[in-house]
Design a protein around this motif. Structure first.
Motif, PDB file in Angstrom:
ATOM      1  N   CYS A   4       0.835  -1.193   0.000  1.00 42.09           N
ATOM      2  CA  CYS A   4       0.000   0.000   0.000  1.00 42.09           C
ATOM      3  C   CYS A   4       0.875   1.249   0.000  1.00 42.09           C
ATOM      4  N   ASP A   5       0.218   2.403  -0.172  1.00 46.95           N
ATOM      5  CA  ASP A   5       0.875   3.697  -0.022  1.00 46.95           C
ATOM      6  C   ASP A   5       1.115   3.938   1.456  1.00 46.95           C
ATOM      7  N   ALA A   6       2.333   4.317   1.821  1.00 43.63           N
ATOM      8  CA  ALA A   6       2.660   4.721   3.192  1.00 43.63           C
ATOM      9  C   ALA A   6       2.905   6.228   3.158  1.00 43.63           C
ATOM     10  N   ARG A   7       1.904   6.983   3.552  1.00 46.89           N
ATOM     11  CA  ARG A   7       1.991   8.449   3.519  1.00 46.89           C
ATOM     12  C   ARG A   7       2.696   8.901   4.784  1.00 46.89           C
ATOM     13  N   VAL A   8       3.965   9.228   4.638  1.00 44.90           N
ATOM     14  CA  VAL A   8       4.868   9.381   5.768  1.00 44.90           C
ATOM     15  C   VAL A   8       4.532  10.575   6.655  1.00 44.90           C
ATOM     16  N   GLU A   9       4.434  11.765   6.086  1.00 43.74           N
ATOM     17  CA  GLU A   9       4.325  12.982   6.888  1.00 43.74           C
ATOM     18  C   GLU A   9       2.922  13.557   6.996  1.00 43.74           C
ATOM     19  N   ARG A  10       2.121  13.384   5.950  1.00 47.25           N
ATOM     20  CA  ARG A  10       0.777  13.974   5.944  1.00 47.25           C
ATOM     21  C   ARG A  10      -0.152  13.143   5.061  1.00 47.25           C
ATOM     22  N   PRO A  11      -1.421  13.156   5.393  1.00 54.19           N
ATOM     23  CA  PRO A  11      -2.387  12.357   4.619  1.00 54.19           C
ATOM     24  C   PRO A  11      -2.868  13.106   3.378  1.00 54.19           C
ATOM     25  N   ALA A  12      -2.067  13.111   2.342  1.00 52.77           N
ATOM     26  CA  ALA A  12      -2.438  13.813   1.116  1.00 52.77           C
ATOM     27  C   ALA A  12      -1.912  13.041  -0.088  1.00 52.77           C
ATOM     28  N   ASP A  13      -2.529  13.294  -1.237  1.00 55.90           N
ATOM     29  CA  ASP A  13      -2.063  12.694  -2.478  1.00 55.90           C
ATOM     30  C   ASP A  13      -0.721  13.292  -2.880  1.00 55.90           C
ATOM     31  N   ALA A  14      -0.080  12.681  -3.875  1.00 53.51           N
ATOM     32  CA  ALA A  14       1.167  13.226  -4.412  1.00 53.51           C
ATOM     33  C   ALA A  14       0.846  14.575  -5.077  1.00 53.51           C
ATOM     34  N   ILE A  15       1.693  15.461  -4.942  1.00 50.23           N
ATOM     35  CA  ILE A  15       3.077  15.509  -4.524  1.00 50.23           C
ATOM     36  C   ILE A  15       3.113  15.467  -2.993  1.00 50.23           C
ATOM     37  N   ASN A  16       3.788  14.431  -2.461  1.00 52.65           N
ATOM     38  CA  ASN A  16       3.818  14.167  -1.037  1.00 52.65           C
ATOM     39  C   ASN A  16       4.844  13.051  -0.812  1.00 52.65           C
ATOM     40  N   ASN A  17       5.396  12.971   0.369  1.00 55.42           N
ATOM     41  CA  ASN A  17       6.344  11.901   0.700  1.00 55.42           C
ATOM     42  C   ASN A  17       5.557  10.612   0.923  1.00 55.42           C
ATOM     43  N   ILE A  18       5.475   9.789  -0.125  1.00 58.62           N
ATOM     44  CA  ILE A  18       4.735   8.528  -0.070  1.00 58.62           C
ATOM     45  C   ILE A  18       5.680   7.401  -0.453  1.00 58.62           C
ATOM     46  N   ASP A  19       5.785   6.400   0.412  1.00 61.20           N
ATOM     47  CA  ASP A  19       6.617   5.224   0.152  1.00 61.20           C
ATOM     48  C   ASP A  19       5.723   4.047  -0.220  1.00 61.20           C
ATOM     49  N   LEU A  20       6.302   3.047  -0.869  1.00 64.08           N
ATOM     50  CA  LEU A  20       5.592   1.806  -1.170  1.00 64.08           C
ATOM     51  C   LEU A  20       5.918   0.809  -0.063  1.00 64.08           C
ATOM     52  N   ALA A  21       4.906   0.419   0.719  1.00 62.99           N
ATOM     53  CA  ALA A  21       5.096  -0.447   1.887  1.00 62.99           C
ATOM     54  C   ALA A  21       4.562  -1.849   1.603  1.00 62.99           C
ATOM     55  N   MET A  22       5.170  -2.849   2.262  1.00 67.56           N
ATOM     56  CA  MET A  22       4.763  -4.237   2.092  1.00 67.56           C
ATOM     57  C   MET A  22       4.812  -4.973   3.429  1.00 67.56           C
ATOM     58  N   LYS A  23       3.868  -5.893   3.615  1.00 63.12           N
ATOM     59  CA  LYS A  23       3.902  -6.860   4.715  1.00 63.12           C
ATOM     60  C   LYS A  23       3.542  -8.220   4.143  1.00 63.12           C
ATOM     61  N   ARG A  24       4.038  -9.290   4.805  1.00 61.73           N
ATOM     62  CA  ARG A  24       3.727 -10.651   4.371  1.00 61.73           C
ATOM     63  C   ARG A  24       3.121 -11.441   5.518  1.00 61.73           C
ATOM     64  N   SER A  25       2.241 -12.365   5.166  1.00 67.05           N
ATOM     65  CA  SER A  25       1.646 -13.273   6.140  1.00 67.05           C
ATOM     66  C   SER A  25       1.822 -14.705   5.646  1.00 67.05           C
ATOM     67  N   PHE A  26       2.225 -15.583   6.570  1.00 63.70           N
ATOM     68  CA  PHE A  26       2.427 -16.990   6.230  1.00 63.70           C
ATOM     69  C   PHE A  26       1.336 -17.888   6.806  1.00 63.70           C
ATOM     70  N   ASP A  27       0.323 -17.275   7.445  1.00 66.76           N
ATOM     71  CA  ASP A  27      -0.741 -18.057   8.077  1.00 66.76           C
ATOM     72  C   ASP A  27      -2.134 -17.538   7.689  1.00 66.76           C
ATOM     73  N   ASN A  28      -2.289 -17.232   6.416  1.00 64.59           N
ATOM     74  CA  ASN A  28      -3.578 -16.779   5.866  1.00 64.59           C
ATOM     75  C   ASN A  28      -4.089 -15.488   6.487  1.00 64.59           C
TER      76      ASN A  28
END
Length: 158
Positions: A61-85
């Motif tokens: 998902c989008d990780a909006r680092v400093e403020r909750p706004a669309d680009a132009i904004n500091n937004i990183d691409l974040a990931m998490k994984r699950s191995f148990d459904n």
């Protein structure tokens, strides 16, 4: 705090809306995958979820680092994984982090069932607007980026 539930909640809500709530009760549980304020991220938006050929769930998902706004904004691409459904999720991993107010946003994922390769395409927003009479949203400079993983989401191409 805002959060992004897993696909299980969406399925449960669908079943509730169809009158099949008695069937759904007790079959589904929900889990907050991304919670605003955790991991020094102000807001999470635009989730995508896939199941790999090994059965791992990958949520980006989008990780909006400093403020909750669309680009132009500091937004990183974040990931998490699950191995148990989706019952538990591993730690947050940032897949794309551009300098300043550039953004990695609006991702989509695809799993190649033949090779096991996981593909992510996302928008890379530059932090400079084009000079024009157009509205701000129409003056953003955007490039598509494509990354992939061949090891079930452990590592990613650049």
């Amino acid at each position: 705090m805002k959060s992004i539930p897993t696909v299980l909640l969406l399925t449960e809500l669908f079943l509730m809306g169809t009158g099949a709530v008695s069937i759904a009760e007790g079959l589904f549980e929900t889990k907050d995958v991304y919670v605003a304020g955790q991991d020094a991220i102000r807001e999470y938006r635009i989730p995508a979820l896939v199941t790999t050929v090994k059965g791992t769930l990958i949520a980006v998902c989008d990780a909006r680092v400093e403020r909750p706004a669309d680009a132009i904004n500091n937004i990183d691409l974040a990931m998490k994984r699950s191995f148990d459904n989706g019952r538990t999720w591993g730690p947050l991993k940032i897949l794309a982090d551009f300098p300043g107010q550039q953004a990695a946003a609006d991702s989509s994922m695809l799993v190649d069932r033949m090779t096991g390769t996981i593909w992510i395409v996302y928008d890379h927003f530059l932090d400079k607007l084009l000079s024009s009479e157009l509205r701000k949203q129409e003056r953003r400079q955007i490039a598509l980026h494509l990354i992939h993983s061949q090891d079930d989401g452990q590592t990613w191409s650049e």
